[in-house]
Design an enzyme around this catalytic site. Structure first.
Site, PDB file in Angstrom:
ATOM      1  N   GLU A  44      -2.778   0.381  -5.317  1.00 62.61           N
ATOM      2  CA  GLU A  44      -1.827  -0.517  -4.652  1.00 62.61           C
ATOM      3  C   GLU A  44      -0.818  -1.022  -5.671  1.00 62.61           C
ATOM      4  OE1 GLU A  44      -3.212  -3.728  -2.217  1.00 62.61           O
ATOM      5  OE2 GLU A  44      -4.777  -2.528  -1.253  1.00 62.61           O
ATOM      6  N   LYS A  70      -8.193   2.139   5.399  1.00 65.87           N
ATOM      7  CA  LYS A  70      -7.786   0.735   5.415  1.00 65.87           C
ATOM      8  C   LYS A  70      -6.470   0.562   6.156  1.00 65.87           C
ATOM      9  CE  LYS A  70      -6.184   1.240   0.601  1.00 65.87           C
ATOM     10  NZ  LYS A  70      -6.374   0.750  -0.785  1.00 65.87           N
ATOM     11  N   ASP A 128      -3.002  -2.304  -8.812  1.00 67.48           N
ATOM     12  CA  ASP A 128      -4.448  -2.136  -8.679  1.00 67.48           C
ATOM     13  C   ASP A 128      -4.790  -0.709  -9.088  1.00 67.48           C
ATOM     14  OD1 ASP A 128      -4.619  -4.695  -7.774  1.00 67.48           O
ATOM     15  OD2 ASP A 128      -4.922  -4.167  -5.666  1.00 67.48           O
ATOM     16  N   ASN A 161       1.152  -4.529  -5.852  1.00 63.91           N
ATOM     17  CA  ASN A 161       1.253  -5.858  -5.251  1.00 63.91           C
ATOM     18  C   ASN A 161       2.521  -6.554  -5.728  1.00 63.91           C
ATOM     19  OD1 ASN A 161      -1.646  -6.403  -3.969  1.00 63.91           O
ATOM     20  ND2 ASN A 161      -1.895  -5.241  -5.857  1.00 63.91           N
ATOM     21  N   ARG A 193      -6.831  -5.175 -11.926  1.00 65.15           N
ATOM     22  CA  ARG A 193      -5.506  -5.752 -11.674  1.00 65.15           C
ATOM     23  C   ARG A 193      -4.736  -5.748 -12.995  1.00 65.15           C
ATOM     24  NH1 ARG A 193      -3.200  -9.165  -8.158  1.00 65.15           N
ATOM     25  NH2 ARG A 193      -3.930  -7.546  -6.702  1.00 65.15           N
ATOM     26  N   ARG A 235     -12.085  -6.265 -11.229  1.00 63.94           N
ATOM     27  CA  ARG A 235     -12.807  -6.968 -10.159  1.00 63.94           C
ATOM     28  C   ARG A 235     -13.945  -6.065  -9.706  1.00 63.94           C
ATOM     29  NH1 ARG A 235      -7.458  -7.703  -7.291  1.00 63.94           N
ATOM     30  NH2 ARG A 235      -7.412  -5.527  -7.938  1.00 63.94           N
ATOM     31  N   ARG A 269     -16.132  -3.242  -2.149  1.00 62.15           N
ATOM     32  CA  ARG A 269     -14.855  -3.894  -2.438  1.00 62.15           C
ATOM     33  C   ARG A 269     -14.990  -4.779  -3.675  1.00 62.15           C
ATOM     34  NH1 ARG A 269     -14.022  -6.975   3.077  1.00 62.15           N
ATOM     35  NH2 ARG A 269     -16.159  -7.505   2.514  1.00 62.15           N
ATOM     36  N   LYS A 319       0.828  -1.206   0.000  1.00 65.19           N
ATOM     37  CA  LYS A 319       0.000   0.000   0.000  1.00 65.19           C
ATOM     38  C   LYS A 319       0.865   1.259   0.000  1.00 65.19           C
ATOM     39  CE  LYS A 319      -4.087  -2.188   1.966  1.00 65.19           C
ATOM     40  NZ  LYS A 319      -3.605  -3.579   1.786  1.00 65.19           N
TER      41      LYS A 319
END
Length: 316
Positions: free
Chosen positions: A281, A160, A273, A283, A210, A225, A233, A125
């Site tokens: 984000e 978050k 993301d 990842n 993604r 997503r 979410r 993050k």
């Protein structure tokens, strides 16, 4: 080549969607040997090299009993051709210690992907803040008053924890500020824990995309997503629906701007993301969505990955 996957227990793999399994399947199709262990199996003893007790596996093609294995073998990690760190988050103390053991194995000659030091240096993050031109308004703080001021400025926000995964611990607070104090206390534990706060992006309704970057090059399709029902979410683990789609010009701008930088730091595989036009984000621990993109878009992500892995091993 001998490929060692440091991963979660094989018995828990959902092979119909697991990206590590897709890597294994592609590697096996090329004649590479497959080895596996969990981080707890890695050992470093005084005067010796970093070793592990490894499962020597072969794929069966049967989804119900997808692998067989021979007798376990004890090997130094430097004696395999590539070590793939595929342990799922959270990035807790044990994950942290595992990166140190893998880094020692690197000093002994092991080739580890993604590089252990790069895993530590890019918290998933926080890492986005290095690239402010690609992100929306974002605050990282322990200060409850700073969170209140951020909400007063942006009205609709997401809070978050820094160590969450799969959408866990994500809260939205709208213009009325309802429960902001309680949510802040829950997440930051009265100032003891750091929280990320971001302006809410209504484009989440079209999906949390993604985007995969392999060897510094961008996969031309993302997996959007899409939240379902009343959820905010989009994470698949939170019930989001995955829809593969071509990259937008902004998606490509973000990925091509970041990809070569991260690859040069030892990150062979990265998953960005992106919501709307903003990255949320980066990842690096165990990026996924290989099979969903391949199944829906026809682009063979695992092939691209193993091509990049083989090239990285040759160049190491």
């Amino acid at each position: 080549m001998k490929l060692l996957f440091v991963a979660d227990p094989l018995e828990g793999f959902k092979t119909y969607k697991d990206s590590t399994f897709a890597m294994m399947r592609e590697g096996a199709s090329r004649g590479h040997s497959l080895l596996a262990c969990e981080p707890k199996d890695v050992v470093w003893q005084r005067g010796g090299r970093v070793t592990a007790r490894l499962r020597d596996i072969a794929l069966t093609g049967d989804p119900h009993r997808w692998f067989t294995e021979r007798d376990p073998v004890e090997l130094a990690l430097a004696d395999v051709d590539a070590v793939l760190m595929r342990k799922d988050p959270p990035f807790d103390s044990e994950y942290f210690y595992a990166t140190h053991l893998l880094e020692q194995a690197e000093r002994e000659g092991a080739r580890v992907f993604n590089r252990p030091s790069a895993l530590r240096d890019h918290p998933e993050k926080l890492a986005i803040l290095e690239f402010p031109q690609f992100i929306g308004p974002t605050l990282v703080t322990r200060d409850a008053q700073a969170i209140k001021r951020f909400h007063a400025e942006h009205q609709d926000i997401i809070l978050k924890p820094l160590d969450g995964m799969g959408g866990m611990g994500i809260f939205r607070v709208g213009p009325d500020g309802l429960n902001l104090g309680s949510i802040t206390e829950t997440l930051n534990q009265h100032g003891a824990r750091t929280v990320m706060v971001q302006r809410y992006l209504p484009e989440i309704a079209q999906g949390d995309k993604r985007i995969l970057i392999i060897g510094g090059r961008v996969v031309p399709f993302s997996l959007a997503r899409i939240p379902q029902g009343s959820e905010i979410r989009g994470n698949l683990a939170a019930g989001g629906k995955g829809v593969a789609q071509p990259l937008t010009p902004r998606d490509r701008e973000i990925a091509e701007g970041i990809g070569p930088v991260l690859f040069a730091r030892g990150l062979l595989l990265v998953g960005l993301d992106v919501i709307g036009d903003a990255m949320t984000e980066i990842n690096v621990t165990s990026p996924t969505c290989f099979q969903e993109i391949t199944d829906q878009a026809g682009f063979d992500v695992a092939k691209m990955f193993v091509d990049a892995l083989e090239a990285a091993v040759r160049d190491a």
